[in-house]
Design a protein around this motif. Structure first.
Motif, PDB file in Angstrom:
ATOM      1  N   GLY A 185       0.857  -1.504  -0.042  1.00 56.36           N
ATOM      2  CA  GLY A 185      -0.330   0.218   0.375  1.00 56.36           C
ATOM      3  C   GLY A 185       0.607   1.672   0.530  1.00 56.36           C
ATOM      4  N   ARG A 186       1.955   1.320   0.657  1.00 58.47           N
ATOM      5  CA  ARG A 186       2.161   2.303   0.859  1.00 58.47           C
ATOM      6  C   ARG A 186       3.366   2.789  -0.624  1.00 58.47           C
ATOM      7  NH1 ARG A 186       4.354   1.218   7.013  1.00 58.47           N
ATOM      8  NH2 ARG A 186       2.380   2.205   8.329  1.00 58.47           N
ATOM      9  N   ALA A 187       3.900   1.411  -0.773  1.00 57.64           N
ATOM     10  CA  ALA A 187       4.806   1.353  -2.316  1.00 57.64           C
ATOM     11  C   ALA A 187       3.827   1.714  -3.304  1.00 57.64           C
ATOM     12  CB  ALA A 187       5.452   0.028  -2.652  1.00 57.64           C
ATOM     13  N   GLU A 188       3.078   1.926  -3.568  1.00 60.95           N
ATOM     14  CA  GLU A 188       1.888   2.023  -4.316  1.00 60.95           C
ATOM     15  C   GLU A 188       1.360   3.737  -4.086  1.00 60.95           C
ATOM     16  OE1 GLU A 188      -1.097  -1.036  -5.181  1.00 60.95           O
ATOM     17  OE2 GLU A 188       1.095  -1.983  -6.208  1.00 60.95           O
ATOM     18  N   GLY A 189       1.647   4.164  -2.579  1.00 63.98           N
ATOM     19  CA  GLY A 189       1.473   5.734  -2.319  1.00 63.98           C
ATOM     20  C   GLY A 189      -0.363   5.698  -2.340  1.00 63.98           C
ATOM     21  N   LEU A 190      -1.102   4.419  -1.859  1.00 63.57           N
ATOM     22  CA  LEU A 190      -2.207   4.782  -1.535  1.00 63.57           C
ATOM     23  C   LEU A 190      -2.040   4.352   0.623  1.00 63.57           C
ATOM     24  CD1 LEU A 190      -3.889   2.354  -4.289  1.00 63.57           C
ATOM     25  CD2 LEU A 190      -3.435   4.484  -3.639  1.00 63.57           C
TER      26      LEU A 190
ATOM     27  N   VAL B 246      14.635  -4.609 -10.675  1.00 62.37           N
ATOM     28  CA  VAL B 246      14.320  -5.737  -8.903  1.00 62.37           C
ATOM     29  C   VAL B 246      15.491  -4.964  -8.601  1.00 62.37           C
ATOM     30  CG1 VAL B 246      15.130  -7.963  -8.844  1.00 62.37           C
ATOM     31  CG2 VAL B 246      13.758  -6.977 -11.292  1.00 62.37           C
ATOM     32  N   ALA B 247      16.895  -5.088  -8.914  1.00 58.34           N
ATOM     33  CA  ALA B 247      18.017  -4.679  -8.248  1.00 58.34           C
ATOM     34  C   ALA B 247      17.916  -3.284  -7.514  1.00 58.34           C
ATOM     35  CB  ALA B 247      19.607  -4.036  -8.857  1.00 58.34           C
ATOM     36  N   ALA B 248      17.227  -1.846  -7.887  1.00 58.33           N
ATOM     37  CA  ALA B 248      16.708  -0.835  -7.903  1.00 58.33           C
ATOM     38  C   ALA B 248      15.463  -1.067  -7.101  1.00 58.33           C
ATOM     39  CB  ALA B 248      16.529   0.264  -8.755  1.00 58.33           C
ATOM     40  N   SER B 249      14.825  -1.908  -6.732  1.00 58.06           N
ATOM     41  CA  SER B 249      13.229  -1.469  -6.303  1.00 58.06           C
ATOM     42  C   SER B 249      13.624  -2.519  -4.355  1.00 58.06           C
ATOM     43  CB  SER B 249      12.707  -3.190  -6.437  1.00 58.06           C
ATOM     44  OG  SER B 249      11.915  -3.484  -7.713  1.00 58.06           O
ATOM     45  N   PRO B 250      12.952  -1.519  -3.565  1.00 54.02           N
ATOM     46  CA  PRO B 250      12.837  -1.729  -2.213  1.00 54.02           C
ATOM     47  C   PRO B 250      12.577  -2.710  -1.579  1.00 54.02           C
ATOM     48  CG  PRO B 250      11.453  -0.189  -2.723  1.00 54.02           C
ATOM     49  CD  PRO B 250      11.832  -0.100  -4.675  1.00 54.02           C
ATOM     50  N   PRO B 251      13.880  -3.741  -0.698  1.00 53.98           N
ATOM     51  CA  PRO B 251      13.532  -5.237  -0.830  1.00 53.98           C
ATOM     52  C   PRO B 251      12.469  -5.270   0.055  1.00 53.98           C
ATOM     53  CG  PRO B 251      15.289  -3.986   0.896  1.00 53.98           C
ATOM     54  CD  PRO B 251      14.697  -2.974  -0.115  1.00 53.98           C
ATOM     55  N   GLU B 252      11.255  -4.436   0.651  1.00 53.47           N
ATOM     56  CA  GLU B 252      10.962  -4.255   1.453  1.00 53.47           C
ATOM     57  C   GLU B 252       8.894  -4.675   0.689  1.00 53.47           C
ATOM     58  OE1 GLU B 252       9.259  -1.813   4.569  1.00 53.47           O
ATOM     59  OE2 GLU B 252       8.080  -3.548   5.877  1.00 53.47           O
TER      60      GLU B 252
ATOM     61  N   VAL C  60      -1.332 -13.087 -25.160  1.00 54.77           N
ATOM     62  CA  VAL C  60      -2.485 -11.810 -24.498  1.00 54.77           C
ATOM     63  C   VAL C  60      -1.497 -10.575 -23.988  1.00 54.77           C
ATOM     64  CG1 VAL C  60      -2.710 -11.360 -22.322  1.00 54.77           C
ATOM     65  CG2 VAL C  60      -3.743 -13.403 -22.639  1.00 54.77           C
ATOM     66  N   GLY C  61      -2.055  -9.452 -24.395  1.00 55.52           N
ATOM     67  CA  GLY C  61      -1.091  -8.455 -24.484  1.00 55.52           C
ATOM     68  C   GLY C  61      -1.595  -7.530 -22.937  1.00 55.52           C
ATOM     69  N   LEU C  62      -0.618  -7.166 -21.886  1.00 56.50           N
ATOM     70  CA  LEU C  62      -1.513  -6.142 -20.569  1.00 56.50           C
ATOM     71  C   LEU C  62      -1.131  -4.782 -20.825  1.00 56.50           C
ATOM     72  CD1 LEU C  62      -1.221  -5.845 -17.679  1.00 56.50           C
ATOM     73  CD2 LEU C  62       0.168  -7.327 -17.057  1.00 56.50           C
ATOM     74  N   TYR C  63      -1.568  -3.892 -20.728  1.00 57.48           N
ATOM     75  CA  TYR C  63      -1.919  -2.429 -20.928  1.00 57.48           C
ATOM     76  C   TYR C  63      -1.325  -2.257 -19.018  1.00 57.48           C
ATOM     77  CZ  TYR C  63      -1.743   1.882 -21.533  1.00 57.48           C
ATOM     78  OH  TYR C  63      -1.637   3.765 -21.511  1.00 57.48           O
ATOM     79  N   VAL C  64      -0.816  -1.672 -19.146  1.00 55.63           N
ATOM     80  CA  VAL C  64       0.056  -1.137 -17.597  1.00 55.63           C
ATOM     81  C   VAL C  64      -0.038   0.667 -17.696  1.00 55.63           C
ATOM     82  CG1 VAL C  64       1.438  -1.267 -15.897  1.00 55.63           C
ATOM     83  CG2 VAL C  64       0.991  -3.706 -17.206  1.00 55.63           C
ATOM     84  N   PRO C  65      -0.986   0.967 -16.660  1.00 53.57           N
ATOM     85  CA  PRO C  65      -0.941   2.618 -17.413  1.00 53.57           C
ATOM     86  C   PRO C  65       0.268   3.674 -16.599  1.00 53.57           C
ATOM     87  CG  PRO C  65      -2.519   1.745 -15.711  1.00 53.57           C
ATOM     88  CD  PRO C  65      -1.195   0.551 -15.600  1.00 53.57           C
ATOM     89  N   GLY C  66       0.524   4.574 -16.731  1.00 53.98           N
ATOM     90  CA  GLY C  66       2.338   5.528 -16.459  1.00 53.98           C
ATOM     91  C   GLY C  66       1.413   5.963 -14.699  1.00 53.98           C
ATOM     92  N   GLY C  67       2.459   6.804 -14.952  1.00 54.75           N
ATOM     93  CA  GLY C  67       2.337   7.903 -13.489  1.00 54.75           C
ATOM     94  C   GLY C  67       1.392   7.204 -12.164  1.00 54.75           C
TER      95      GLY C  67
ATOM     96  N   GLY D 285      11.286   8.190 -20.170  1.00 51.28           N
ATOM     97  CA  GLY D 285      11.893   6.968 -20.030  1.00 51.28           C
ATOM     98  C   GLY D 285      12.386   6.733 -19.015  1.00 51.28           C
ATOM     99  N   VAL D 286      10.883   7.146 -17.619  1.00 53.30           N
ATOM    100  CA  VAL D 286      11.071   6.299 -16.635  1.00 53.30           C
ATOM    101  C   VAL D 286       9.534   5.732 -16.120  1.00 53.30           C
ATOM    102  CG1 VAL D 286      10.825   6.963 -14.372  1.00 53.30           C
ATOM    103  CG2 VAL D 286      12.405   8.568 -15.979  1.00 53.30           C
ATOM    104  N   THR D 287       9.976   4.004 -15.598  1.00 56.05           N
ATOM    105  CA  THR D 287       9.233   3.320 -15.672  1.00 56.05           C
ATOM    106  C   THR D 287       8.551   3.084 -13.734  1.00 56.05           C
ATOM    107  OG1 THR D 287       8.981   2.035 -17.750  1.00 56.05           O
ATOM    108  CG2 THR D 287       8.091   1.372 -16.187  1.00 56.05           C
ATOM    109  N   ASN D 288       8.825   2.710 -13.198  1.00 55.08           N
ATOM    110  CA  ASN D 288       8.317   1.974 -12.008  1.00 55.08           C
ATOM    111  C   ASN D 288       8.980   1.527 -11.949  1.00 55.08           C
ATOM    112  OD1 ASN D 288       7.432   1.153  -9.179  1.00 55.08           O
ATOM    113  ND2 ASN D 288       5.705   2.426  -9.290  1.00 55.08           N
ATOM    114  N   PRO D 289      10.191   1.021 -11.079  1.00 56.35           N
ATOM    115  CA  PRO D 289      11.292  -0.194 -11.197  1.00 56.35           C
ATOM    116  C   PRO D 289      10.122  -0.831 -10.231  1.00 56.35           C
ATOM    117  CG  PRO D 289      12.445   1.080  -9.751  1.00 56.35           C
ATOM    118  CD  PRO D 289      10.752   1.993  -9.919  1.00 56.35           C
ATOM    119  N   LEU D 290       9.320  -1.118  -9.618  1.00 53.76           N
ATOM    120  CA  LEU D 290       8.049  -2.370  -9.734  1.00 53.76           C
ATOM    121  C   LEU D 290       7.628  -2.634 -10.063  1.00 53.76           C
ATOM    122  CD1 LEU D 290       7.828  -0.619  -4.741  1.00 53.76           C
ATOM    123  CD2 LEU D 290       8.944  -3.183  -5.876  1.00 53.76           C
TER     124      LEU D 290
END
Lengths: 431, 431
Positions: free
Chosen positions: A413-418, B78-84, B128-135, B167-172
């Protein structure tokens, strides 16, 4: 009719063209339909009566109550139905019901090691509207194919609408409705009938989902009311693909191709074979049999414009072509029918062996004849019990289970800003 | 926030108004979207590059190959993602997978007394195509909820598209794609990404079905390409309905209402209770907790415009109201939770008991969080394995079986005016 040979260097291009053929011209009726829907939603029965007078010749003095087909009228229709097709409908109903009963899905519930109880529950839709076209496309078999799975699913209320031009409804259609357990029948059609089912009028209570085939107005109306209610697929012209080796009987193959072609000038019948002799014999047999058909003009136009015979080196080579065509109906009349069928990914229905003409499936086989057209078997299924049910997921945590899972939910939740999501878990855990 | 009381003489009218509230303004982007789709279908990668430069700030020299997110980039994400949260995603993935494995449907085949072999076979979609929003709406949890069921179904190819503004994608998001087994990732978005998935370009091969949430352009594009490919439901603003008795903790109920409200100003949170004390305490707690939320402005607007507290005489009276609202999420925090849940027909997901906040289901419960909104739980289900498979019916007659069933098919073919159908059976039986 198109003849292709996979050994030809330009085959790829030709086949791609066959795939891309548009067999339907979308009639632009959307504005008209939008007006009708708005009117019925606003004025209810009064609008429904106006349109039914205008389009179906309903008398000027008829009241809204007259739109309902009474049980006595259905009794009379059953009595007036010719006995042979009536008995055939009863056989068909029993077989369709038996086939679809096996489709009723199971609920699921389990408690996992953390103490989380989870699963799902299937429930029937509370009500379904069934559209039945008027005129020559008013098929009693389609009434069974739409209504029986709904009843097997447990839908308590099926409201059928069918236009009755000048008051006339095909008695076998009413007999099929009676057999299938349809609860209400109304003599209305077109976009106005779809609107009434979606928004309700004083006479027709609204439904949760509308199924059944119809003309361009009906299809446009279904698209427009989608969201307000559920709808089934929008069916396009029918199609068959026959995969046959040299052992197939060319007269039988030709009869099956023509059974498809007679539906509609936009229907499509394709033969893929590894035998030049069969290809030639079928082409000749089609020409010979055409003359015997009452609907010869329709079948001839379909065969001429959209028919095809494709020669492949080996039938196994046909499998990728089948998957790209993703036919509504696939007949396999070949020695290795089962093995070929097992390798096909995309087809609405498969008919195996020389003694399984597709027409058996249309009527009395048991499987549904409402099937995905226009290559949509790549992503959708024929009509079935699941189309009349929906799944509700269930989740229940003990305090211990929440303690085990909660921190991960808080982190996400926190990581997603929710943060409100995170808080709703944390507040229960004093985190 | 609206307060209603079912004992009030005008309650029926007020509740009907609550049901009819439109929470979404349909943006009219259809003409723009039509142009973009046509352009991508015609010019492929060149068009995709143009739009991605214009809308997402892709550099002028970037080639189509740069649209693909490389495995090395995903490694780095993956390496840049926060571990929790990364560990939480792994837990979520395992639980979602376990839940959905139980949904894999069984094939069916039987031979009946007449010698007809019939049944069906389920196959996975080929792609299958999976759409993921930005922002801010770029949720790693949604990547799991869409991709994991597809992989459980056996889909061999999942192509994910996600706009990468500058160019930015959420690493998670990339880490979730890796965890879920997504096969290809492209940094494109909007209607142009949907068009590329539907029609294919040199860089992005076409898919059979497109799933995933998106803004008005994405939704309009999905509607437009439907038919060419399959699509999932078009999701509306999220909603929760909480059924609670006097034993419920008002702070917990308020937190759950706000967790829903923080999604979107058009989200909806409703409490139905048989306790005046709880109603008052929850109303006060909502106001108190609002101040604590980073997304307070959004949650406050949602609660003010669409929130409601409904007082009923007894909780059992709420069941018909629940079925009419057909909520996406239903929480039941009451002594008789199980009994109430058993009586509900229409809900996307049910969360039972005080220790099951809906946010657990959003992330780590196991069930899918893609659920029917805007009362569509009356006729549709949440996302699941079946959305990534399709059923092919199978039918095979022996000569004897055809002799037994054939005459009924012939009778129906003739009764329906489809003599070619009748002939295709009769010719095999010398009828």
């Amino acid at each position: 009719m198109l003849r292709l040979d996979s050994r030809h260097p330009d085959f790829g291009q030709h086949f791609a063209r066959l795939l891309a053929v548009k067999r339907e011209v979308a009639e632009d009726v959307d504005e008209t339909v939008r007006g009708i829907i708005r009117d019925v939603a606003a004025r209810g029965d009064a609008a429904l009566l106006d349109y039914t007078r205008r389009f179906d010749g309903l008398g000027p003095d008829a009241s809204a109550a007259a739109l309902r087909v009474s049980p006595e009228e259905i009794d009379a229709a059953v009595a007036a139905s010719p006995p042979e097709p009536l008995a055939a409908l009863a056989l068909a109903k029993a077989r369709i019901e038996a086939y679809h009963r096996a489709q009723v899905p199971a609920d699921h519930r389990e408690t996992d090691a953390l103490g989380v109880t989870l699963g799902w529950r299937w429930t029937a839709l509370e009500s379904v509207g069934l559209y039945v076209p008027g005129g020559t496309a008013s098929y009693p078999s389609s009434v069974l194919m739409n209504a029986v799975p709904a009843k097997v699913a447990g839908v308590p209320r099926i409201a059928m609408v069918a236009p009755a031009p000048n008051g006339v409804t095909n008695p076998l259609v009413l007999a099929a409705a009676r057999l299938a357990g349809v609860d209400e029948v109304f003599r209305v059609g077109g976009a106005q009938a779809v609107a009434a089912l979606a928004y309700g009028t004083a006479t027709i209570a609204p439904v949760a989902k509308i199924v059944g085939p119809g003309n361009a107005y009906v299809a446009a109306a279904k698209r427009r009311v989608f969201g307000q209610v559920g709808i089934d697929m929008i069916a396009g012209p029918s199609e068959v693909l026959i995969l046959a080796d040299g052992s197939a009987n060319p007269d039988w193959v030709a009869a099956d191709l023509l059974a498809q072609a007679e539906h509609d000038t936009a229907a499509q019948a394709i033969l893929i074979t590894d035998s030049d002799a069969l290809a030639d014999a079928v082409a000749a047999a089609v020409e010979g049999q055409l003359a015997l058909l009452p609907r010869a003009a329709i079948a001839a136009a379909s065969w001429r414009d959209y028919g095809a015979i494709v020669r492949v080196e080996r039938l196994a080579d046909a499998v990728p072509l089948v998957d790209r065509l993703a036919p509504e109906h696939l007949e396999i009349e070949a020695a290795e029918a089962e093995a070929l069928a097992a390798r096909v990914r995309n087809a609405g229905a498969i008919f195996l062996g020389a003694h399984t003409p597709e027409a058996i499936g249309d009527y009395v086989g048991g499987p549904n004849h409402v099937l995905p057209t226009a290559r949509s078997a790549r992503f959708s299924s024929g009509l079935g019990v699941l189309d009349f049910m929906k799944r509700t997921s269930l989740l229940s945590c003990t305090p211990e289970a929440l303690r085990a899972l909660g921190p991960a939910a808080v982190a996400l939740g926190r990581a997603e800003g929710l943060d409100g999501h995170a808080r709703s878990v944390a507040i229960r855990l004093n985190l």
